[in-house]
Design a protein around this motif. Structure first.
Motif, PDB file in Angstrom:
ATOM      1  N   TYR A   4     -11.966  -2.919  14.660  1.00 54.01           N
ATOM      2  CA  TYR A   4     -12.558  -2.836  13.328  1.00 54.01           C
ATOM      3  C   TYR A   4     -11.503  -2.977  12.227  1.00 54.01           C
ATOM      4  CZ  TYR A   4     -16.950  -1.509  15.480  1.00 54.01           C
ATOM      5  OH  TYR A   4     -18.108  -1.511  16.226  1.00 54.01           O
ATOM      6  N   PHE A   5     -10.269  -2.615  12.531  1.00 52.43           N
ATOM      7  CA  PHE A   5      -9.205  -2.857  11.559  1.00 52.43           C
ATOM      8  C   PHE A   5      -9.081  -4.346  11.274  1.00 52.43           C
ATOM      9  CE2 PHE A   5      -4.958  -3.999  10.260  1.00 52.43           C
ATOM     10  CZ  PHE A   5      -4.638  -3.048   9.302  1.00 52.43           C
ATOM     11  N   TYR A   6      -9.005  -5.137  12.344  1.00 56.23           N
ATOM     12  CA  TYR A   6      -8.800  -6.583  12.182  1.00 56.23           C
ATOM     13  C   TYR A   6     -10.073  -7.309  11.730  1.00 56.23           C
ATOM     14  CZ  TYR A   6      -4.271  -5.659  14.181  1.00 56.23           C
ATOM     15  OH  TYR A   6      -2.998  -5.168  14.383  1.00 56.23           O
ATOM     16  N   GLU A   7     -11.176  -6.607  11.704  1.00 54.80           N
ATOM     17  CA  GLU A   7     -12.382  -7.135  11.097  1.00 54.80           C
ATOM     18  C   GLU A   7     -12.212  -7.255   9.578  1.00 54.80           C
ATOM     19  OE1 GLU A   7     -16.873  -5.641  11.567  1.00 54.80           O
ATOM     20  OE2 GLU A   7     -15.604  -4.202  10.482  1.00 54.80           O
ATOM     21  N   SER A   8     -11.404  -6.355   8.992  1.00 50.66           N
ATOM     22  CA  SER A   8     -11.228  -6.314   7.532  1.00 50.66           C
ATOM     23  C   SER A   8      -9.847  -6.737   7.066  1.00 50.66           C
ATOM     24  CB  SER A   8     -11.513  -4.894   7.023  1.00 50.66           C
ATOM     25  OG  SER A   8     -12.863  -4.540   7.208  1.00 50.66           O
ATOM     26  N   PHE A   9      -8.817  -6.572   7.904  1.00 52.20           N
ATOM     27  CA  PHE A   9      -7.443  -6.840   7.479  1.00 52.20           C
ATOM     28  C   PHE A   9      -6.701  -7.634   8.545  1.00 52.20           C
ATOM     29  CE2 PHE A   9      -8.740  -2.718   5.694  1.00 52.20           C
ATOM     30  CZ  PHE A   9      -8.656  -3.010   4.339  1.00 52.20           C
ATOM     31  N   ALA A  10      -5.913  -8.601   8.097  1.00 51.24           N
ATOM     32  CA  ALA A  10      -5.149  -9.413   9.041  1.00 51.24           C
ATOM     33  C   ALA A  10      -3.904  -8.684   9.522  1.00 51.24           C
ATOM     34  CB  ALA A  10      -4.759 -10.743   8.392  1.00 51.24           C
ATOM     35  N   ARG A  11      -3.361  -7.803   8.685  1.00 58.77           N
ATOM     36  CA  ARG A  11      -2.116  -7.104   9.009  1.00 58.77           C
ATOM     37  C   ARG A  11      -1.999  -5.848   8.159  1.00 58.77           C
ATOM     38  NH1 ARG A  11      -1.246 -11.772   6.538  1.00 58.77           N
ATOM     39  NH2 ARG A  11      -0.655 -12.799   8.474  1.00 58.77           N
ATOM     40  N   LYS A  12      -0.993  -5.037   8.462  1.00 59.32           N
ATOM     41  CA  LYS A  12      -0.788  -3.786   7.732  1.00 59.32           C
ATOM     42  C   LYS A  12      -0.506  -4.060   6.254  1.00 59.32           C
ATOM     43  CE  LYS A  12       3.001  -1.333   8.229  1.00 59.32           C
ATOM     44  NZ  LYS A  12       4.071  -0.426   8.725  1.00 59.32           N
ATOM     45  N   ASP A  13       0.183  -5.149   5.947  1.00 58.40           N
ATOM     46  CA  ASP A  13       0.462  -5.513   4.552  1.00 58.40           C
ATOM     47  C   ASP A  13      -0.820  -5.603   3.733  1.00 58.40           C
ATOM     48  OD1 ASP A  13       3.032  -5.727   5.415  1.00 58.40           O
ATOM     49  OD2 ASP A  13       3.281  -7.852   4.912  1.00 58.40           O
ATOM     50  N   ASP A  14      -1.846  -6.213   4.322  1.00 59.76           N
ATOM     51  CA  ASP A  14      -3.106  -6.398   3.604  1.00 59.76           C
ATOM     52  C   ASP A  14      -3.790  -5.062   3.333  1.00 59.76           C
ATOM     53  OD1 ASP A  14      -2.705  -9.154   3.688  1.00 59.76           O
ATOM     54  OD2 ASP A  14      -3.717  -9.332   5.614  1.00 59.76           O
ATOM     55  N   LEU A  15      -3.681  -4.147   4.277  1.00 63.11           N
ATOM     56  CA  LEU A  15      -4.229  -2.813   4.049  1.00 63.11           C
ATOM     57  C   LEU A  15      -3.483  -2.128   2.909  1.00 63.11           C
ATOM     58  CD1 LEU A  15      -5.989  -0.350   4.750  1.00 63.11           C
ATOM     59  CD2 LEU A  15      -4.233   0.302   6.425  1.00 63.11           C
ATOM     60  N   PHE A  16      -2.166  -2.277   2.874  1.00 62.84           N
ATOM     61  CA  PHE A  16      -1.399  -1.626   1.806  1.00 62.84           C
ATOM     62  C   PHE A  16      -1.841  -2.139   0.440  1.00 62.84           C
ATOM     63  CE2 PHE A  16       1.992  -0.970  -1.188  1.00 62.84           C
ATOM     64  CZ  PHE A  16       2.332   0.352  -0.958  1.00 62.84           C
ATOM     65  N   VAL A  17      -2.102  -3.423   0.333  1.00 64.37           N
ATOM     66  CA  VAL A  17      -2.571  -3.979  -0.944  1.00 64.37           C
ATOM     67  C   VAL A  17      -3.862  -3.275  -1.371  1.00 64.37           C
ATOM     68  CG1 VAL A  17      -3.489  -6.031  -2.088  1.00 64.37           C
ATOM     69  CG2 VAL A  17      -1.462  -6.218  -0.639  1.00 64.37           C
ATOM     70  N   ALA A  18      -4.786  -3.097  -0.432  1.00 60.25           N
ATOM     71  CA  ALA A  18      -6.052  -2.433  -0.748  1.00 60.25           C
ATOM     72  C   ALA A  18      -5.828  -0.975  -1.129  1.00 60.25           C
ATOM     73  CB  ALA A  18      -6.996  -2.531   0.449  1.00 60.25           C
ATOM     74  N   VAL A  19      -4.916  -0.313  -0.431  1.00 60.02           N
ATOM     75  CA  VAL A  19      -4.605   1.079  -0.755  1.00 60.02           C
ATOM     76  C   VAL A  19      -3.964   1.168  -2.134  1.00 60.02           C
ATOM     77  CG1 VAL A  19      -3.145   3.047  -0.131  1.00 60.02           C
ATOM     78  CG2 VAL A  19      -4.407   1.824   1.643  1.00 60.02           C
ATOM     79  N   TYR A  20      -3.055   0.265  -2.423  1.00 61.15           N
ATOM     80  CA  TYR A  20      -2.375   0.287  -3.724  1.00 61.15           C
ATOM     81  C   TYR A  20      -3.368   0.039  -4.853  1.00 61.15           C
ATOM     82  CZ  TYR A  20       1.598  -0.071  -6.870  1.00 61.15           C
ATOM     83  OH  TYR A  20       2.504   0.160  -7.873  1.00 61.15           O
ATOM     84  N   GLU A  21      -4.306  -0.850  -4.633  1.00 60.04           N
ATOM     85  CA  GLU A  21      -5.336  -1.105  -5.644  1.00 60.04           C
ATOM     86  C   GLU A  21      -6.179   0.149  -5.865  1.00 60.04           C
ATOM     87  OE1 GLU A  21      -7.296  -4.473  -3.980  1.00 60.04           O
ATOM     88  OE2 GLU A  21      -5.875  -5.916  -4.848  1.00 60.04           O
ATOM     89  N   LEU A  22      -6.476   0.894  -4.792  1.00 62.04           N
ATOM     90  CA  LEU A  22      -7.201   2.154  -4.917  1.00 62.04           C
ATOM     91  C   LEU A  22      -6.405   3.153  -5.743  1.00 62.04           C
ATOM     92  CD1 LEU A  22      -9.520   4.102  -4.031  1.00 62.04           C
ATOM     93  CD2 LEU A  22      -8.109   4.652  -2.041  1.00 62.04           C
ATOM     94  N   VAL A  23      -5.107   3.245  -5.480  1.00 53.97           N
ATOM     95  CA  VAL A  23      -4.233   4.153  -6.234  1.00 53.97           C
ATOM     96  C   VAL A  23      -4.226   3.796  -7.718  1.00 53.97           C
ATOM     97  CG1 VAL A  23      -1.804   4.757  -6.605  1.00 53.97           C
ATOM     98  CG2 VAL A  23      -2.766   4.802  -4.295  1.00 53.97           C
ATOM     99  N   MET A  24      -4.150   2.502  -8.016  1.00 54.54           N
ATOM    100  CA  MET A  24      -4.133   2.069  -9.408  1.00 54.54           C
ATOM    101  C   MET A  24      -5.445   2.408 -10.111  1.00 54.54           C
ATOM    102  SD  MET A  24      -1.266   0.938 -10.378  1.00 54.54           S
ATOM    103  CE  MET A  24      -1.836   0.213 -11.926  1.00 54.54           C
ATOM    104  N   VAL A  25      -6.549   2.264  -9.416  1.00 58.76           N
ATOM    105  CA  VAL A  25      -7.845   2.616 -10.005  1.00 58.76           C
ATOM    106  C   VAL A  25      -7.885   4.111 -10.321  1.00 58.76           C
ATOM    107  CG1 VAL A  25     -10.308   2.873  -9.505  1.00 58.76           C
ATOM    108  CG2 VAL A  25      -9.151   0.721  -8.995  1.00 58.76           C
ATOM    109  N   ARG A  26      -7.390   4.929  -9.407  1.00 64.98           N
ATOM    110  CA  ARG A  26      -7.447   6.377  -9.606  1.00 64.98           C
ATOM    111  C   ARG A  26      -6.545   6.837 -10.744  1.00 64.98           C
ATOM    112  NH1 ARG A  26      -7.671   8.555  -3.268  1.00 64.98           N
ATOM    113  NH2 ARG A  26      -9.837   7.886  -2.923  1.00 64.98           N
ATOM    114  N   ILE A  27      -5.311   6.393 -10.756  1.00 66.24           N
ATOM    115  CA  ILE A  27      -4.411   6.874 -11.805  1.00 66.24           C
ATOM    116  C   ILE A  27      -4.725   6.205 -13.139  1.00 66.24           C
ATOM    117  CG2 ILE A  27      -2.493   5.207 -11.497  1.00 66.24           C
ATOM    118  CD1 ILE A  27      -0.648   7.766 -11.677  1.00 66.24           C
ATOM    119  N   GLY A  28      -5.156   4.943 -13.105  1.00 65.64           N
ATOM    120  CA  GLY A  28      -5.548   4.277 -14.342  1.00 65.64           C
ATOM    121  C   GLY A  28      -6.772   4.914 -14.954  1.00 65.64           C
ATOM    122  N   GLY A  29      -7.742   5.276 -14.121  1.00 62.87           N
ATOM    123  CA  GLY A  29      -8.940   5.939 -14.620  1.00 62.87           C
ATOM    124  C   GLY A  29      -8.622   7.292 -15.231  1.00 62.87           C
TER     125      GLY A  29
END
Length: 210
Positions: free
Chosen positions: A60-85
């Motif tokens: 299920y990981f590889y269903e959504s992300f090709a590699r760990k780098d791609d997951l980090f991008v999604a996590v970082y975007e989540l962090v930016m939404v939280r602190i920006g909000g």
């Protein structure tokens, strides 16, 4: 693919379509990545650990992300939404003075990081070594922060910053100072009280706005 096949409704399972279930699994992986990266760091984290935290298999990981780098991008975007909000809400609730806006911005930024050190680690430390996309996501984050200062806290910009270019340069300088101080604060394991850090930066921001 035929038109009839494209329009065929997705089979639902327990009231959810396949795409809805996939989106839910992706969200679980992002939240798990947030917890794992924030605890042990991006470099030490593995896909297997993230999947275990999410309660999902690697399939299920590889269903959504090709590699760990791609997951980090999604996590970082989540962090930016939280602190920006958090910053936007604090600035909107402050009165119109430069000091109130600056105190609200800094209070939300440093308060969010202190309450969740893992968020601070992802936001300021891990992004510098987060694989092939680190330059882009860090640049995008700094640009978003700069835009927030220009659009939501314009009172912090000096009155002489009349041109768009000058405004951007001044706003970028303000953001750079905040991020650098925050990075040192996180690396030092919060060796100084948050209020001291905020007051120091506050004097800098107010001096720049005069």
């Amino acid at each position: 693919m035929s038109e009839s096949a494209e329009l065929k409704p997705q089979r639902r399972y327990r009231g959810e379509s396949r795409s809805e279930r996939q989106a839910a699994r992706r969200a679980k992986l992002v939240e798990a990545g947030f917890r794992i990266f924030g605890t042990i760091g991006y470099r030490a984290a593995t896909v297997r650990q993230v999947c275990a935290e999410a309660g999902l298999t690697e399939r299920y990981f590889y269903e959504s992300f090709a590699r760990k780098d791609d997951l980090f991008v999604a996590v970082y975007e989540l962090v930016m939404v939280r602190i920006g909000g958090a910053m936007q809400e604090a600035i909107a609730a402050a009165d119109g003075s430069a000091e109130a806006k600056a105190r609200a911005l800094l209070g939300a930024y440093f308060g969010t990081i202190e309450r969740d050190p893992g968020l601070g680690r992802i936001l300021l430390i891990d992004v510098l070594s987060a694989g092939r996309d680190k330059d882009r996501i860090y640049r995008d984050a700094m640009a978003a922060f700069t835009d927030l200062v220009r659009n939501e806290a314009r009172v912090l910009l000096p009155r002489g910053a009349t041109s768009a270019v000058r405004e951007e340069v001044v706003a970028a300088g303000i953001v750079g100072a905040i991020v650098h101080v925050a990075m040192r604060w996180v690396i030092s394991n919060f060796d100084r009280p948050r209020n001291e850090v905020i007051e120091g930066l506050l004097s800098l921001l107010l001096a720049a706005s005069r």
